[in-house]
Design a protein around this motif. Structure first.
Motif, PDB file in Angstrom:
ATOM      1  N   MET A   1     -40.437 -26.575  -5.579  1.00 28.79           N
ATOM      2  CA  MET A   1     -40.377 -26.139  -6.940  1.00 28.79           C
ATOM      3  C   MET A   1     -41.528 -26.767  -7.695  1.00 28.79           C
ATOM      4  O   MET A   1     -41.811 -27.918  -7.541  1.00 28.79           O
ATOM      5  N   ARG A   2     -42.164 -25.984  -8.528  1.00 26.10           N
ATOM      6  CA  ARG A   2     -43.267 -26.523  -9.309  1.00 26.10           C
ATOM      7  C   ARG A   2     -43.177 -26.069 -10.743  1.00 26.10           C
ATOM      8  O   ARG A   2     -43.031 -24.907 -11.026  1.00 26.10           O
ATOM      9  N   TRP A   3     -43.272 -27.031 -11.622  1.00 27.19           N
ATOM     10  CA  TRP A   3     -43.474 -26.788 -13.040  1.00 27.19           C
ATOM     11  C   TRP A   3     -44.956 -26.934 -13.263  1.00 27.19           C
ATOM     12  O   TRP A   3     -45.598 -27.770 -12.646  1.00 27.19           O
ATOM     13  N   ALA A  48     -36.125 -30.929 -11.454  1.00 29.13           N
ATOM     14  CA  ALA A  48     -35.565 -31.064 -10.100  1.00 29.13           C
ATOM     15  C   ALA A  48     -36.527 -31.790  -9.165  1.00 29.13           C
ATOM     16  O   ALA A  48     -36.098 -32.572  -8.320  1.00 29.13           O
ATOM     17  N   ALA A  49     -37.823 -31.552  -9.303  1.00 28.08           N
ATOM     18  CA  ALA A  49     -38.819 -32.198  -8.439  1.00 28.08           C
ATOM     19  C   ALA A  49     -39.282 -33.543  -8.986  1.00 28.08           C
ATOM     20  O   ALA A  49     -39.952 -34.288  -8.288  1.00 28.08           O
ATOM     21  N   GLY A  50     -38.962 -33.843 -10.244  1.00 31.27           N
ATOM     22  CA  GLY A  50     -39.386 -35.102 -10.842  1.00 31.27           C
ATOM     23  C   GLY A  50     -40.842 -35.124 -11.277  1.00 31.27           C
ATOM     24  O   GLY A  50     -41.389 -36.172 -11.594  1.00 31.27           O
ATOM     25  N   LYS A  51     -41.477 -33.948 -11.294  1.00 29.81           N
ATOM     26  CA  LYS A  51     -42.891 -33.879 -11.670  1.00 29.81           C
ATOM     27  C   LYS A  51     -43.223 -32.469 -12.139  1.00 29.81           C
ATOM     28  O   LYS A  51     -42.497 -31.515 -11.867  1.00 29.81           O
ATOM     29  N   ILE A  52     -44.357 -32.371 -12.851  1.00 30.69           N
ATOM     30  CA  ILE A  52     -44.958 -31.076 -13.143  1.00 30.69           C
ATOM     31  C   ILE A  52     -46.386 -31.135 -12.634  1.00 30.69           C
ATOM     32  O   ILE A  52     -47.004 -32.199 -12.603  1.00 30.69           O
ATOM     33  N   GLU A  53     -46.879 -29.994 -12.205  1.00 36.40           N
ATOM     34  CA  GLU A  53     -48.231 -29.938 -11.662  1.00 36.40           C
ATOM     35  C   GLU A  53     -49.180 -29.363 -12.708  1.00 36.40           C
ATOM     36  O   GLU A  53     -48.770 -28.623 -13.600  1.00 36.40           O
ATOM     37  N   LEU A  54     -50.449 -29.724 -12.578  1.00 35.13           N
ATOM     38  CA  LEU A  54     -51.462 -29.362 -13.563  1.00 35.13           C
ATOM     39  C   LEU A  54     -52.483 -28.393 -12.985  1.00 35.13           C
ATOM     40  O   LEU A  54     -52.858 -28.508 -11.825  1.00 35.13           O
ATOM     41  N   PHE A  55     -52.957 -27.484 -13.836  1.00 32.41           N
ATOM     42  CA  PHE A  55     -54.022 -26.552 -13.460  1.00 32.41           C
ATOM     43  C   PHE A  55     -55.343 -27.050 -14.012  1.00 32.41           C
ATOM     44  O   PHE A  55     -55.382 -27.643 -15.082  1.00 32.41           O
ATOM     45  N   ALA A  56     -56.440 -26.737 -13.329  1.00 32.84           N
ATOM     46  CA  ALA A  56     -57.778 -27.016 -13.859  1.00 32.84           C
ATOM     47  C   ALA A  56     -58.079 -26.050 -15.007  1.00 32.84           C
ATOM     48  O   ALA A  56     -58.647 -26.434 -16.020  1.00 32.84           O
ATOM     49  N   THR A  57     -57.690 -24.806 -14.831  1.00 34.44           N
ATOM     50  CA  THR A  57     -57.839 -23.790 -15.874  1.00 34.44           C
ATOM     51  C   THR A  57     -56.559 -22.977 -15.924  1.00 34.44           C
ATOM     52  O   THR A  57     -55.800 -22.924 -14.946  1.00 34.44           O
ATOM     53  N   ILE A  58     -56.358 -22.320 -17.033  1.00 32.28           N
ATOM     54  CA  ILE A  58     -55.147 -21.523 -17.197  1.00 32.28           C
ATOM     55  C   ILE A  58     -55.333 -20.176 -16.499  1.00 32.28           C
ATOM     56  O   ILE A  58     -56.274 -19.449 -16.806  1.00 32.28           O
ATOM     57  N   PRO A  59     -54.434 -19.850 -15.577  1.00 31.87           N
ATOM     58  CA  PRO A  59     -54.553 -18.562 -14.890  1.00 31.87           C
ATOM     59  C   PRO A  59     -54.186 -17.400 -15.820  1.00 31.87           C
ATOM     60  O   PRO A  59     -53.427 -17.562 -16.769  1.00 31.87           O
ATOM     61  N   ASP A  60     -54.743 -16.244 -15.518  1.00 34.65           N
ATOM     62  CA  ASP A  60     -54.382 -15.031 -16.241  1.00 34.65           C
ATOM     63  C   ASP A  60     -53.042 -14.529 -15.730  1.00 34.65           C
ATOM     64  O   ASP A  60     -52.733 -14.657 -14.543  1.00 34.65           O
ATOM     65  N   PHE A  61     -52.269 -13.922 -16.635  1.00 35.80           N
ATOM     66  CA  PHE A  61     -51.056 -13.247 -16.192  1.00 35.80           C
ATOM     67  C   PHE A  61     -51.485 -11.939 -15.537  1.00 35.80           C
ATOM     68  O   PHE A  61     -52.225 -11.154 -16.126  1.00 35.80           O
ATOM     69  N   GLN A  62     -51.034 -11.722 -14.331  1.00 29.98           N
ATOM     70  CA  GLN A  62     -51.345 -10.472 -13.636  1.00 29.98           C
ATOM     71  C   GLN A  62     -50.422  -9.355 -14.096  1.00 29.98           C
ATOM     72  O   GLN A  62     -50.779  -8.185 -14.007  1.00 29.98           O
ATOM     73  N   TRP A  63     -49.241  -9.727 -14.567  1.00 27.39           N
ATOM     74  CA  TRP A  63     -48.267  -8.768 -15.067  1.00 27.39           C
ATOM     75  C   TRP A  63     -47.684  -9.321 -16.363  1.00 27.39           C
ATOM     76  O   TRP A  63     -47.167 -10.430 -16.386  1.00 27.39           O
ATOM     77  N   GLN A  64     -47.773  -8.567 -17.439  1.00 31.11           N
ATOM     78  CA  GLN A  64     -47.146  -8.964 -18.702  1.00 31.11           C
ATOM     79  C   GLN A  64     -45.756  -8.355 -18.723  1.00 31.11           C
ATOM     80  O   GLN A  64     -45.558  -7.243 -19.199  1.00 31.11           O
ATOM     81  N   THR A  65     -44.834  -9.104 -18.171  1.00 33.26           N
ATOM     82  CA  THR A  65     -43.457  -8.660 -18.022  1.00 33.26           C
ATOM     83  C   THR A  65     -42.549  -9.870 -18.055  1.00 33.26           C
ATOM     84  O   THR A  65     -43.001 -11.004 -17.858  1.00 33.26           O
ATOM     85  N   ASN A  66     -41.276  -9.623 -18.313  1.00 32.40           N
ATOM     86  CA  ASN A  66     -40.295 -10.701 -18.219  1.00 32.40           C
ATOM     87  C   ASN A  66     -39.360 -10.472 -17.030  1.00 32.40           C
ATOM     88  O   ASN A  66     -38.357 -11.153 -16.889  1.00 32.40           O
ATOM     89  N   VAL A  67     -39.706  -9.534 -16.159  1.00 39.35           N
ATOM     90  CA  VAL A  67     -38.950  -9.286 -14.931  1.00 39.35           C
ATOM     91  C   VAL A  67     -39.707  -9.941 -13.779  1.00 39.35           C
ATOM     92  O   VAL A  67     -40.883  -9.647 -13.555  1.00 39.35           O
ATOM     93  N   VAL A  68     -39.019 -10.836 -13.062  1.00 35.87           N
ATOM     94  CA  VAL A  68     -39.650 -11.678 -12.051  1.00 35.87           C
ATOM     95  C   VAL A  68     -38.912 -11.539 -10.723  1.00 35.87           C
ATOM     96  O   VAL A  68     -37.708 -11.768 -10.665  1.00 35.87           O
ATOM     97  N   PRO A  69     -39.625 -11.187  -9.654  1.00 38.65           N
ATOM     98  CA  PRO A  69     -38.942 -11.137  -8.354  1.00 38.65           C
ATOM     99  C   PRO A  69     -38.708 -12.550  -7.811  1.00 38.65           C
ATOM    100  O   PRO A  69     -39.569 -13.421  -7.934  1.00 38.65           O
ATOM    101  N   ALA A  70     -37.554 -12.761  -7.216  1.00 46.25           N
ATOM    102  CA  ALA A  70     -37.229 -14.046  -6.587  1.00 46.25           C
ATOM    103  C   ALA A  70     -37.910 -14.082  -5.228  1.00 46.25           C
ATOM    104  O   ALA A  70     -37.289 -13.814  -4.198  1.00 46.25           O
ATOM    105  N   ALA A  71     -39.216 -14.377  -5.241  1.00 45.97           N
ATOM    106  CA  ALA A  71     -40.026 -14.330  -4.021  1.00 45.97           C
ATOM    107  C   ALA A  71     -40.973 -15.529  -3.978  1.00 45.97           C
ATOM    108  O   ALA A  71     -41.350 -16.058  -5.028  1.00 45.97           O
TER     109      ALA A  71
END
Length: 174
Positions: A1-3, A48-71
């Motif tokens: 799991m990653r935040w 749950a993991a006790g940490k959050i991970e950091l990005f170097a840059t903010i990724p673009d959203f590939q889909w502007q939706t609030n429906v997310v597949p559990a994948a």
């Protein structure tokens, strides 16, 4: 799991009730993207993991939706920008969701900053099978007694959003 927390092509839309905020204070974007590499992590004992991970840059959203597949490798979240450059410090970011398989975890939280002169991203990635639970997932950012935003996502079985799942898993659509 990653935040994920970072400072610095659409096929669907987000329903109006999925995103609540004051547009006089913040500009928000809600969406889904395929997992990207991280550059570090910080402690977040309320997750749950006790940490959050950091990005170097903010990724673009590939889909502007609030429906997310559990994948696997699917990431989803909220980008925020302060309208007037205000820095909102000591924000408690809480994610509530259906219970994780095995652990029963239903809520995760950490303290962060939003706004200032940079875009912020608060996101979650499905790394482990026990996290991929369908249902309503809610990001909520609160500072003091003020709710800065609340964003709702509907996590669905992979088969209900196969184009996103296949893209993030690196598999062709059947």
């Amino acid at each position: 799991m990653r935040w994920f927390l970072a400072l610095l092509a659409t096929t669907s839309t987000v329903s109006a009730e999925a995103l609540l905020y004051d547009p006089g204070k913040l500009a928000l974007e809600q969406g889904v993207f395929c997992n990207v590499p991280t550059t570090g992590e910080i402690a977040a004992p309320g997750t749950a993991a006790g940490k959050i991970e950091l990005f170097a840059t903010i990724p673009d959203f590939q889909w502007q939706t609030n429906v997310v597949p559990a994948a696997p490798n699917v990431s989803f979240g909220i980008k925020t920008d302060a309208i007037d450059g205000t820095l909102y410090d000591d924000v408690i970011l809480t994610l509530t969701h259906p219970p994780f398989i095995g652990s029963g975890v239903e809520e995760q939280a950490y303290v962060t900053d939003l706004g200032g002169v940079s875009t912020s991203l608060n996101a979650y990635t499905f790394d482990l099978p026990e996290e991929r639970v369908p249902g309503e997932w809610v990001f909520r950012a609160v500072r003091g007694d003020e709710v800065l935003y609340e964003a709702r996502f509907t996590v669905v079985p992979r088969s209900m959003a196969p184009e996103i799942a296949a893209a993030c898993e690196g598999m062709p659509l059947s």
